[in-house]
Design an enzyme around this catalytic site. Structure first.
Site, short mmCIF file in Angstrom:
data_model
loop_
_atom_site.label_atom_id
_atom_site.label_comp_id
_atom_site.label_asym_id
_atom_site.label_seq_id
_atom_site.Cartn_x
_atom_site.Cartn_y
_atom_site.Cartn_z
N HIS A 67 0.82 -1.33 0.04
CA HIS A 67 0.09 0.08 0.03
C HIS A 67 0.74 1.25 0.21
CE1 HIS A 67 0.76 0.99 4.45
NE2 HIS A 67 0.68 -0.38 4.54
N CYS A 110 3.31 -5.38 6.70
CA CYS A 110 2.60 -4.72 5.38
C CYS A 110 3.87 -3.99 4.53
CB CYS A 110 1.57 -3.73 5.34
SG CYS A 110 0.13 -4.32 5.90
#
Length: 191
Positions: A151, A167
């Site tokens: 992301h 992440c």
């Protein structure tokens, strides 16, 4: 007194094209509101590099020790993006797939994260103030959500470090570019 639209335009005179596009997409009638300034999209840290692999074009290879995400583009070549990776205790390896992709995603911190950080909200709505940034690629293993994402970020200075909860974080500029190039179902190899 100038209109809200004119007020915003006068104060954006020195803004970048990306910033202007982002502001144009948002409701500029917020002039005078208590919202902070729109976050920066961040620079592109993408480079075309030589990359030897047996993986097929369209595959993502993440090398955590290099803090780099490689998108295989052809025989011996890849696009290299600088990323942030999981901090101590939050790193992982393996092969997953891109299960889905979302523009300006909402963020729902997993219950484990909220247990560690009770001040986190249950949900942050989609939009430019969301900590997942401009785009998110959702990763799955054997058809099950891993809860890990590739992301963007609203803090471009936060790229290139061990600082996530597992992440992989890129600048918003780079995640928008990657988002356009990667298909749902793409293989992701985390080394």
């Amino acid at each position: 007194m100038p209109s809200a639209r004119r007020f915003a335009a006068m104060h954006l005179a020195g803004a970048s094209l990306a910033g202007l596009m982002l502001v144009s997409a948002c409701d500029v009638t917020m002039a005078g509101s208590s919202l902070p300034p729109l976050p920066a999209m961040g620079p592109s840290l993408r480079k075309t590099v030589a990359f030897q692999t047996n993986e097929q074009p369209g595959t993502i290879v993440i090398r955590k020790n290099e803090k780099a995400l490689y998108l295989v583009t052809g025989q011996g070549q890849a696009l290299r993006y600088q990323i942030s990776v999981g901090r101590d205790g939050f790193g992982w390896t393996g092969t997953v797939k891109v299960a889905s992709k979302t523009e300006w995603p909402e963020w729902r911190p997993p219950k484990e994260m909220r247990a560690r950080q009770p001040e986190l909200p249950a949900m942050v709505p989609a939009g430019p103030y969301n900590p997942l940034g401009a785009r998110a690629l959702y990763l799955s293993r054997d058809g099950r959500d891993t809860l890990y994402r590739i992301h963007g970020t609203n803090d471009p200075k936060g790229v290139g470090f061990d600082g996530t909860s597992g992440c992989f974080r890129l600048t918003n500029t780079d995640v928008i570019d990657l988002f356009k190039r990667v298909a749902v179902g793409a293989k992701v190899v985390v080394e």
